[in-house]
Scaffold this active site. Structure first.
Site, PDB file in Angstrom:
ATOM      1  N   HIS A 115       0.823  -1.204   0.000  1.00  0.00           N
ATOM      2  CA  HIS A 115       0.000   0.000   0.000  1.00  0.00           C
ATOM      3  C   HIS A 115       0.857   1.255   0.000  1.00  0.00           C
ATOM      4  CE1 HIS A 115       0.661   0.748   4.304  1.00  0.00           C
ATOM      5  NE2 HIS A 115       0.284  -0.492   4.566  1.00  0.00           N
ATOM      6  N   CYS A 127       2.784  -4.427   6.819  1.00  0.00           N
ATOM      7  CA  CYS A 127       2.652  -4.379   5.360  1.00  0.00           C
ATOM      8  C   CYS A 127       3.921  -3.807   4.730  1.00  0.00           C
ATOM      9  CB  CYS A 127       1.469  -3.497   4.970  1.00  0.00           C
ATOM     10  SG  CYS A 127      -0.134  -4.155   5.472  1.00  0.00           S
TER      11      CYS A 127
END
Length: 154
Positions: A115, A127
């Site tokens: 992301h 992430c």
């Protein structure tokens, strides 16, 4: 393609044995599964992956005790979950990675995405975050997987 891209990772560093909530980014080679984007904020990416605009009802189950663990869910959802429709811009463009999903192993980690970066160079919760121009370029070029190397192998 074997290109190295600057990225932000989890506050827990990079780990071979990830566990839910450790804020670590797992090592490995992860296929790119699907792209979500905020159609009210950004344009749809050009890529070979399935692409879906996000809605306020989109979520991801991160409750290891629930049968939907590490899966897309519609909200409201009875188990602990993450909202994909966020006030910040992290998920304006978000790629679902094939981590712990075939099948999901409870407690092994969930919602590991590619992301956009958090503000002020803050780490992620596990992430991988890449600047939007680079992420769009990689998707446009047909990137199909991402490799996260253990410390010392970069």
């Amino acid at each position: 393609m074997n290109e190295r891209i600057p990225a932000t990772i989890g506050a827990g560093g990079i780990k071979t044995h990830k566990i839910e909530g450790d804020h670590a980014t797992p090592t490995g080679i992860f296929p790119l599964r699907q792209v979500f984007y905020r159609a009210d904020r950004v344009a749809s990416p050009v890529c070979h992956l399935p692409v879906e605009p996000l809605s306020r009802q989109d979520g991801w189950c991160d409750d290891p005790t629930h049968s939907d663990y590490n899966r897309y869910v519609m909200l409201p959802h009875p188990a602990r979950h993450e909202r994909l429709w966020r006030d910040d811009h992290l998920y304006d463009l978000v790629v679902v990675l094939g981590y712990n999903d075939a099948p999901p192993v409870p407690g092994r980690g969930s919602a590991i995405f590619l992301h956009l970066p958090p503000p002020h160079c803050r780490p992620t919760e596990g992430c991988i975050a890449i600047a939007e121009p680079e992420l769009r370029k990689l998707l446009r070029m047909g990137m199909r997987e991402i490799e996260v190397l253990p410390p010392g192998q970069r």
